[in-house]
Design a protein around this motif. Structure first.
Motif, mmCIF file in Angstrom:
data_model
loop_
_atom_site.group_PDB
_atom_site.id
_atom_site.type_symbol
_atom_site.label_atom_id
_atom_site.label_comp_id
_atom_site.label_asym_id
_atom_site.label_seq_id
_atom_site.Cartn_x
_atom_site.Cartn_y
_atom_site.Cartn_z
ATOM 1 N N PRO A 42 0.805 -1.234 0.000
ATOM 2 C CA PRO A 42 0.000 0.000 0.000
ATOM 3 C C PRO A 42 0.834 1.280 0.000
ATOM 4 O O PRO A 42 0.462 2.269 -0.639
ATOM 5 C CB PRO A 42 -0.828 -0.098 1.282
ATOM 6 N N VAL A 43 1.962 1.257 0.687
ATOM 7 C CA VAL A 43 2.836 2.440 0.701
ATOM 8 C C VAL A 43 3.405 2.681 -0.696
ATOM 9 O O VAL A 43 3.425 3.817 -1.185
ATOM 10 C CB VAL A 43 3.957 2.286 1.753
ATOM 11 N N ALA A 73 3.381 5.740 -5.710
ATOM 12 C CA ALA A 73 3.309 5.754 -7.175
ATOM 13 C C ALA A 73 2.130 6.602 -7.647
ATOM 14 O O ALA A 73 2.258 7.380 -8.606
ATOM 15 C CB ALA A 73 3.199 4.329 -7.711
ATOM 16 N N ALA A 74 0.985 6.479 -6.981
ATOM 17 C CA ALA A 74 -0.184 7.282 -7.363
ATOM 18 C C ALA A 74 0.067 8.765 -7.122
ATOM 19 O O ALA A 74 -0.307 9.611 -7.942
ATOM 20 C CB ALA A 74 -1.411 6.816 -6.588
ATOM 21 N N ALA A 75 0.725 9.098 -6.002
ATOM 22 C CA ALA A 75 1.020 10.509 -5.714
ATOM 23 C C ALA A 75 2.020 11.073 -6.732
ATOM 24 O O ALA A 75 1.857 12.199 -7.208
ATOM 25 C CB ALA A 75 1.580 10.645 -4.301
ATOM 26 N N LEU A 76 3.037 10.301 -7.083
ATOM 27 C CA LEU A 76 4.017 10.753 -8.064
ATOM 28 C C LEU A 76 3.367 10.934 -9.439
ATOM 29 O O LEU A 76 3.607 11.949 -10.113
ATOM 30 C CB LEU A 76 5.174 9.753 -8.151
ATOM 31 N N LEU A 77 2.546 9.993 -9.838
ATOM 32 C CA LEU A 77 1.844 10.113 -11.121
ATOM 33 C C LEU A 77 0.924 11.329 -11.118
ATOM 34 O O LEU A 77 0.854 12.067 -12.097
ATOM 35 C CB LEU A 77 1.046 8.846 -11.413
ATOM 36 N N LEU A 80 1.235 14.531 -13.685
ATOM 37 C CA LEU A 80 0.112 14.963 -14.517
ATOM 38 C C LEU A 80 -0.301 16.395 -14.196
ATOM 39 O O LEU A 80 -0.651 17.163 -15.089
ATOM 40 C CB LEU A 80 -1.073 14.016 -14.334
ATOM 41 N N LEU A 81 -0.238 16.766 -12.916
ATOM 42 C CA LEU A 81 -0.561 18.140 -12.529
ATOM 43 C C LEU A 81 0.459 19.118 -13.117
ATOM 44 O O LEU A 81 0.096 20.179 -13.628
ATOM 45 C CB LEU A 81 -0.602 18.265 -11.007
ATOM 46 N N ALA A 82 1.739 18.754 -13.068
ATOM 47 C CA ALA A 82 2.771 19.609 -13.655
ATOM 48 C C ALA A 82 2.597 19.715 -15.163
ATOM 49 O O ALA A 82 2.752 20.797 -15.744
ATOM 50 C CB ALA A 82 4.158 19.061 -13.329
#
Length: 175
Positions: free
Chosen positions: A59-60, A65-69, A73-75
């Motif tokens: 889960p960590v 990975a979800a936060a980095l992705l 995408l936000l950038a």
């Protein structure tokens, strides 16, 4: 005219990931509606998730990975990309494509006597030209190429005139 690139690649990636997640969910829902045995067992997934702790490795890792992705995408959505169309001076809203802008400047550099090949890197405030020559004496060639590029820039009249840097490479040795 300051046209920016489209963000089609990040949007397509998000669409494919969402589709990949929705297809199994839809298949399982349709199987449940028709009374068939689903591919994926809800109780099996629920039991596995209930047995998993938040501080376990999987889960960590998935959260990181979800936060980095998400940040990538936000950038990609917020940061401006390189201009697709270089704005030109004048009263009308006009511009030139980056490709034609670069090829016109490369042609100006290649037309200088003694230049056998030219490559250009065009950035917002700087144009870097790398020219090759068969001459052994390259004295005065960088200035001639710079003058030719600056003359062509004056004809094109971009909104911001970039600085011109020239590097000359000789294919023949002096000895």
């Amino acid at each position: 005219m300051k046209r920016r690139p489209r963000r089609s690649t990040p949007a397509a990636l998000v669409a494919v990931v969402l589709l990949a997640g929705c297809v199994p969910a839809a298949v399982v829902a349709i199987q449940a509606i028709f009374g068939k045995v689903p591919w994926i067992s809800y109780s099996g997934i629920a039991d596995r998730l209930h047995a998993t702790h938040w501080n376990d490795f999987v889960p960590v890792l998935a959260g990181a990975a979800a936060a980095l992705l998400g940040l990538v995408l936000l950038a990609a959505a917020l940061l401006p990309g390189r201009l697709v169309v270089v704005p030109l001076r004048g009263e009308t809203d006009s511009g030139a494509s980056r490709r034609s802008y670069r090829s016109t400047l490369r042609a100006a550099a290649s037309d200088v006597d003694g230049v056998t090949a030219a490559t250009l890197k065009v950035k917002r405030r700087k144009v870097t030209a790398r020219v090759r020559t068969a001459r052994t004496n390259v004295e005065g060639l960088p200035d001639a190429v710079r003058t030719a590029i600056e003359r062509r820039l004056a004809q094109i009249a971009p909104a911001t005139t970039p600085a011109v840097k020239v590097r000359v490479t000789s294919t023949r040795s002096k000895s």
